[in-house]
Design a protein around this motif. Structure first.
Motif, PDB file in Angstrom:
ATOM      1  N   ASP A 227       0.831  -1.208   0.000  1.00 18.58           N
ATOM      2  CA  ASP A 227       0.000   0.000   0.000  1.00 18.58           C
ATOM      3  C   ASP A 227       0.866   1.260   0.000  1.00 18.58           C
ATOM      4  O   ASP A 227       0.577   2.227  -0.708  1.00 18.58           O
ATOM      5  CB  ASP A 227      -0.922   0.019   1.225  1.00 18.58           C
ATOM      6  N   LEU A 228       1.922   1.234   0.808  1.00 21.06           N
ATOM      7  CA  LEU A 228       2.833   2.369   0.862  1.00 21.06           C
ATOM      8  C   LEU A 228       3.509   2.598  -0.485  1.00 21.06           C
ATOM      9  O   LEU A 228       3.628   3.746  -0.952  1.00 21.06           O
ATOM     10  CB  LEU A 228       3.876   2.110   1.963  1.00 21.06           C
ATOM     11  N   SER A 229       3.918   1.520  -1.141  1.00 19.24           N
ATOM     12  CA  SER A 229       4.571   1.630  -2.450  1.00 19.24           C
ATOM     13  C   SER A 229       3.605   2.133  -3.518  1.00 19.24           C
ATOM     14  O   SER A 229       3.993   2.902  -4.408  1.00 19.24           O
ATOM     15  CB  SER A 229       5.146   0.270  -2.866  1.00 19.24           C
ATOM     16  N   PHE A 230       2.333   1.720  -3.434  1.00 18.17           N
ATOM     17  CA  PHE A 230       1.325   2.226  -4.379  1.00 18.17           C
ATOM     18  C   PHE A 230       1.129   3.731  -4.213  1.00 18.17           C
ATOM     19  O   PHE A 230       1.008   4.465  -5.193  1.00 18.17           O
ATOM     20  CB  PHE A 230      -0.011   1.508  -4.178  1.00 18.17           C
ATOM     21  N   ARG A 231       1.092   4.197  -2.953  1.00 20.99           N
ATOM     22  CA  ARG A 231       0.934   5.640  -2.723  1.00 20.99           C
ATOM     23  C   ARG A 231       2.145   6.406  -3.247  1.00 20.99           C
ATOM     24  O   ARG A 231       2.006   7.487  -3.818  1.00 20.99           O
ATOM     25  CB  ARG A 231       0.770   5.928  -1.225  1.00 20.99           C
ATOM     26  N   LYS A 232       3.322   5.833  -3.051  1.00 24.40           N
ATOM     27  CA  LYS A 232       4.537   6.480  -3.564  1.00 24.40           C
ATOM     28  C   LYS A 232       4.512   6.515  -5.097  1.00 24.40           C
ATOM     29  O   LYS A 232       4.863   7.531  -5.718  1.00 24.40           O
ATOM     30  CB  LYS A 232       5.772   5.722  -3.079  1.00 24.40           C
ATOM     31  N   GLU A 233       4.078   5.425  -5.727  1.00 20.72           N
ATOM     32  CA  GLU A 233       4.013   5.368  -7.186  1.00 20.72           C
ATOM     33  C   GLU A 233       3.016   6.388  -7.722  1.00 20.72           C
ATOM     34  O   GLU A 233       3.292   7.089  -8.710  1.00 20.72           O
ATOM     35  CB  GLU A 233       3.606   3.955  -7.623  1.00 20.72           C
ATOM     36  N   ALA A 234       1.849   6.502  -7.077  1.00 19.87           N
ATOM     37  CA  ALA A 234       0.853   7.487  -7.503  1.00 19.87           C
ATOM     38  C   ALA A 234       1.388   8.905  -7.336  1.00 19.87           C
ATOM     39  O   ALA A 234       1.199   9.768  -8.207  1.00 19.87           O
ATOM     40  CB  ALA A 234      -0.436   7.309  -6.699  1.00 19.87           C
ATOM     41  N   GLY A 235       2.076   9.154  -6.218  1.00 19.88           N
ATOM     42  CA  GLY A 235       2.668  10.475  -6.010  1.00 19.88           C
ATOM     43  C   GLY A 235       3.709  10.811  -7.059  1.00 19.88           C
ATOM     44  O   GLY A 235       3.771  11.940  -7.561  1.00 19.88           O
ATOM     45  N   ASN A 236       4.523   9.821  -7.410  1.00 18.58           N
ATOM     46  CA  ASN A 236       5.544  10.040  -8.447  1.00 18.58           C
ATOM     47  C   ASN A 236       4.904  10.385  -9.790  1.00 18.58           C
ATOM     48  O   ASN A 236       5.410  11.229 -10.539  1.00 18.58           O
ATOM     49  CB  ASN A 236       6.413   8.793  -8.612  1.00 18.58           C
ATOM     50  N   ARG A 237       3.776   9.732 -10.088  1.00 23.36           N
ATOM     51  CA  ARG A 237       3.097  10.005 -11.360  1.00 23.36           C
ATOM     52  C   ARG A 237       2.562  11.433 -11.389  1.00 23.36           C
ATOM     53  O   ARG A 237       2.763  12.155 -12.381  1.00 23.36           O
ATOM     54  CB  ARG A 237       1.954   9.007 -11.561  1.00 23.36           C
ATOM     55  N   TRP A 238       1.913  11.882 -10.312  1.00 18.90           N
ATOM     56  CA  TRP A 238       1.400  13.249 -10.281  1.00 18.90           C
ATOM     57  C   TRP A 238       2.529  14.266 -10.256  1.00 18.90           C
ATOM     58  O   TRP A 238       2.400  15.367 -10.821  1.00 18.90           O
ATOM     59  CB  TRP A 238       0.486  13.445  -9.070  1.00 18.90           C
ATOM     60  N   PHE A 239       3.624  13.925  -9.597  1.00 14.55           N
ATOM     61  CA  PHE A 239       4.780  14.837  -9.582  1.00 14.55           C
ATOM     62  C   PHE A 239       5.349  14.999 -10.992  1.00 14.55           C
ATOM     63  O   PHE A 239       5.701  16.107 -11.410  1.00 14.55           O
ATOM     64  CB  PHE A 239       5.865  14.303  -8.635  1.00 14.55           C
ATOM     65  N   LYS A 240       5.401  13.906 -11.717  1.00 11.84           N
ATOM     66  CA  LYS A 240       5.861  13.948 -13.110  1.00 11.84           C
ATOM     67  C   LYS A 240       4.939  14.825 -13.952  1.00 11.84           C
ATOM     68  O   LYS A 240       5.393  15.550 -14.846  1.00 11.84           O
ATOM     69  CB  LYS A 240       5.900  12.523 -13.666  1.00 11.84           C
ATOM     70  N   TYR A 241       3.641  14.784 -13.661  1.00 11.86           N
ATOM     71  CA  TYR A 241       2.671  15.610 -14.382  1.00 11.86           C
ATOM     72  C   TYR A 241       2.665  17.055 -13.883  1.00 11.86           C
ATOM     73  O   TYR A 241       1.883  17.868 -14.380  1.00 11.86           O
ATOM     74  CB  TYR A 241       1.255  15.038 -14.217  1.00 11.86           C
ATOM     75  N   LYS A 242       3.481  17.353 -12.868  1.00 13.68           N
ATOM     76  CA  LYS A 242       3.573  18.697 -12.270  1.00 13.68           C
ATOM     77  C   LYS A 242       2.285  19.100 -11.546  1.00 13.68           C
ATOM     78  O   LYS A 242       1.996  20.288 -11.409  1.00 13.68           O
ATOM     79  CB  LYS A 242       3.965  19.748 -13.324  1.00 13.68           C
TER      80      LYS A 242
ATOM     81  N   PHE B 279       1.468  19.096  -8.229  1.00 12.81           N
ATOM     82  CA  PHE B 279       2.151  18.878  -6.959  1.00 12.81           C
ATOM     83  C   PHE B 279       1.179  18.746  -5.788  1.00 12.81           C
ATOM     84  O   PHE B 279       1.508  18.113  -4.788  1.00 12.81           O
ATOM     85  CB  PHE B 279       3.138  20.026  -6.716  1.00 12.81           C
ATOM     86  N   GLN B 280       0.008  19.314  -5.917  1.00 19.41           N
ATOM     87  CA  GLN B 280      -0.980  19.184  -4.838  1.00 19.41           C
ATOM     88  C   GLN B 280      -1.458  17.745  -4.708  1.00 19.41           C
ATOM     89  O   GLN B 280      -1.525  17.193  -3.595  1.00 19.41           O
ATOM     90  CB  GLN B 280      -2.152  20.128  -5.101  1.00 19.41           C
ATOM     91  N   ARG B 281      -1.791  17.109  -5.842  1.00 18.17           N
ATOM     92  CA  ARG B 281      -2.217  15.698  -5.796  1.00 18.17           C
ATOM     93  C   ARG B 281      -1.050  14.795  -5.419  1.00 18.17           C
ATOM     94  O   ARG B 281      -1.234  13.785  -4.727  1.00 18.17           O
ATOM     95  CB  ARG B 281      -2.794  15.296  -7.145  1.00 18.17           C
ATOM     96  N   ALA B 282       0.145  15.132  -5.875  1.00 14.97           N
ATOM     97  CA  ALA B 282       1.320  14.336  -5.500  1.00 14.97           C
ATOM     98  C   ALA B 282       1.532  14.385  -3.989  1.00 14.97           C
ATOM     99  O   ALA B 282       1.772  13.353  -3.345  1.00 14.97           O
ATOM    100  CB  ALA B 282       2.549  14.861  -6.225  1.00 14.97           C
ATOM    101  N   ALA B 283       1.419  15.571  -3.411  1.00 17.56           N
ATOM    102  CA  ALA B 283       1.598  15.709  -1.961  1.00 17.56           C
ATOM    103  C   ALA B 283       0.547  14.913  -1.199  1.00 17.56           C
ATOM    104  O   ALA B 283       0.833  14.303  -0.161  1.00 17.56           O
ATOM    105  CB  ALA B 283       1.528  17.188  -1.573  1.00 17.56           C
ATOM    106  N   ARG B 284      -0.686  14.891  -1.725  1.00 19.50           N
ATOM    107  CA  ARG B 284      -1.753  14.132  -1.071  1.00 19.50           C
ATOM    108  C   ARG B 284      -1.419  12.638  -1.068  1.00 19.50           C
ATOM    109  O   ARG B 284      -1.624  11.942  -0.056  1.00 19.50           O
ATOM    110  CB  ARG B 284      -3.067  14.380  -1.799  1.00 19.50           C
ATOM    111  N   ALA B 285      -0.895  12.126  -2.178  1.00 21.32           N
ATOM    112  CA  ALA B 285      -0.546  10.705  -2.259  1.00 21.32           C
ATOM    113  C   ALA B 285       0.598  10.361  -1.308  1.00 21.32           C
ATOM    114  O   ALA B 285       0.548   9.348  -0.589  1.00 21.32           O
ATOM    115  CB  ALA B 285      -0.173  10.347  -3.697  1.00 21.32           C
ATOM    116  N   TYR B 286       1.636  11.196  -1.285  1.00 20.64           N
ATOM    117  CA  TYR B 286       2.774  10.939  -0.394  1.00 20.64           C
ATOM    118  C   TYR B 286       2.344  10.998   1.074  1.00 20.64           C
ATOM    119  O   TYR B 286       2.811  10.192   1.900  1.00 20.64           O
ATOM    120  CB  TYR B 286       3.889  11.955  -0.645  1.00 20.64           C
ATOM    121  N   SER B 287       1.456  11.934   1.410  1.00 24.16           N
ATOM    122  CA  SER B 287       0.994  12.055   2.801  1.00 24.16           C
ATOM    123  C   SER B 287       0.257  10.800   3.240  1.00 24.16           C
ATOM    124  O   SER B 287       0.431  10.320   4.364  1.00 24.16           O
ATOM    125  CB  SER B 287       0.080  13.274   2.945  1.00 24.16           C
ATOM    126  N   LYS B 288      -0.572  10.248   2.353  1.00 20.56           N
ATOM    127  CA  LYS B 288      -1.274   9.006   2.685  1.00 20.56           C
ATOM    128  C   LYS B 288      -0.280   7.862   2.872  1.00 20.56           C
ATOM    129  O   LYS B 288      -0.472   6.994   3.739  1.00 20.56           O
ATOM    130  CB  LYS B 288      -2.276   8.667   1.582  1.00 20.56           C
TER     131      LYS B 288
END
Length: 483
Positions: free
Chosen positions: A197-212, A214-223
């Protein structure tokens, strides 16, 4: 009606289903196994997606990287702007853009469909990095590859994540892998479920970070960080243990024991060492969260994330670098300088750190120069104010000294005239006193008369009230007697 690998033919509008009015349309091309359950909240959906533009693209509005094909040409030739395989989205977590989230929510394995969406349900008014321009309506060709139910574990995904951690931390930590991952997962399901689950959240955050985004990326990393916190807090041994590699500190934060050595410490079992994969992923999420906050110009939050990482791992290079950047943005030059110097001691050839050190030095120099200029300006204003005040006082004293009677001697006629003036002024004063005394007497008489009138009015009102009261009592007694 299949899509070609490089071009597509428009689908007929009669076959489209309205998912949300005309803003989101769905056309099913292939149906999966109807005996299989459809996706639900918490299901991880793996799919292959191919994206196409629906609107015309003006190249002058795009920020196209040199190594990419012109997006307008892709639109004109019906060439897909992206093709992604085995992309994972967890239903209900906001991993996908809104239109795709709705489309996969009730999908089955084997389904294939076309998805058309208004830009408001895709990437909106901002677009997505250099791939999708703003206000662009999109069409996706989506194939559902697999479903992973909640509490199920994808062995291939877990192995891939462990291999990545080993590559990133080679020589720094020794992470013993289980010989049989299937048996390990069955034995320690909670650990590997939390890690997945932690790795999935990190992967989702990385995808949103790549898309720039950053708000959605931060939400994924926080979870992701919350998943790790909950896992470690649920294990008693991390509350008080002093010999473990990963432990829970007195302040409730996970810490790594700096004196721990996996090869020399025989008191810690391999089972304990394997929690390190969760710990390292947790630290990565904190670091990435700091990067998001820096991009969003939230320097104080970025600094807080860096402090969390450095409390756990004081030699984390990324945390030191981002701590220096966030402290610089907060004008804390001393702290920024300490962080960057520590980083350069650990990695003297780090080019980014050298550039940042120059920025810090320049900013500190400019700050000191501005401080001196401000102090000098304040001192000049205070000095000018003091000088002006002293000058005014001096002028006043000089004026009082020089002013005085010009002619000291007077003639006899002038003396007689002064006596007459003095006598007339005294007579006038006596007359004014008499008139004033007469006015006072008149005022006193008026006040006495007023007070007398007030007393008379009060007595009259009191008498009237008593008469009315007596009459009321008489009438009441009479009525009672009649009854």
């Amino acid at each position: 009606e299949m899509l070609d690998s490089e071009s597509k033919q428009p689908a007929t509008s009669n076959d489209w289903e309205e998912v949300m009015n005309r803003d989101i349309l769905l056309k099913r091309i292939e149906f999966g196994d109807q005996l299989l359950p459809s996706a639900s909240m918490g299901t991880i959906v793996t799919c292959d997606i191919i994206g196409y533009f629906l609107d015309e693209v003006e190249p002058v509005q795009l920020n196209v990287e040199p190594n990419t094909t012109d997006l307008a040409a892709k639109k004109a030739n019906n060439v897909p702007f992206e093709r992604v395989e085995n992309e994972r989205f967890k239903v209900g977590e906001g991993d996908a853009f809104p239109a795709l989230e709705l489309a996969i929510r009730h999908s089955r394995v084997g389904d294939r469909f076309l998805l058309r969406c208004n830009h408001r349900f895709a990437f909106g008014y901002n677009g997505r990095d250099s791939t999708i321009p703003p206000n662009m309506d999109l069409e996706y060709d989506v194939t559902i590859v697999s479903h992973l139910r909640e509490n199920e574990i994808d062995l291939n995904f877990v192995r891939a994540q462990i291999d990545a951690l080993l590559r990133l931390n080679s020589g720094k930590f020794n992470i013993p892998l289980p010989e049989n991952l299937d048996d390990e997962i069955n034995t320690n399901h909670d650990r590997w479920s939390a890690f997945e689950d932690l790795s999935f959240r990190k992967e989702a955050g990385n995808r949103w970070f790549k898309y720039k985004d950053f708000q959605r990326a931060a939400r994924a990393y926080s979870k992701g960080t919350k998943i790790a916190d909950d896992y470690f807090k649920s294990i008693d041994k991390y509350q008080n243990s002093k010999s473990e590699l990963v432990k829970m500190g007195e302040d409730g934060q996970m810490q790594i024991n700096p004196h721990y050595n996996v090869e020399q410490d025989q008191t810690t079992s391999k089972d304990d060492d394997r929690d390190l994969v969760i710990f390292l992923t947790y630290v990565a999420c904190l670091n990435n969260l700091a990067a998001c906050y820096l991009e969003m110009n939230e320097s104080l939050k970025a600094r807080d994330m860096c402090i969390k990482v450095l409390e756990i791992d004081p030699y984390n290079l990324k945390a030191l670098f981002r701590a220096a950047k966030s402290s610089l943005a907060l004008h804390n030059y001393e702290e920024s300088e300490v962080c960057i110097q520590q980083l350069l001691q650990l990695d003297p050839d780090n080019k980014a750190a050298k550039i940042e050190a120059m920025k810090i030095k320049k900013a500190k120099k400019e700050y000191n120069h501005r401080s001196k200029e401000i102090s000098k300006s304040i001192a000049n204003k205070l000095f000018a104010s003091s000088t002006l005040k002293n000058s005014n006082n001096s002028n006043h004293d000089r004026k009082s000294v020089t002013e005085g009677p010009e002619n000291v001697t007077k003639t006899e006629e002038e003396v007689q005239q002064d006596k007459k003036s003095l006598k007339s002024s005294q007579e006038s004063k006596q007359t004014d006193e008499k008139e004033s005394k007469g006015q006072v007497d008149v005022m006193n008489s008026i006040e006495i008369a007023t007070n007398t009138g007030r007393k008379t009015s009060f007595v009259f009102l009191l008498a009237t009230s008593l008469v009315v009261l007596v009459l009321s009592l008489v009438i009441a007694v009479f009525i009672a007697y009649q009854k």
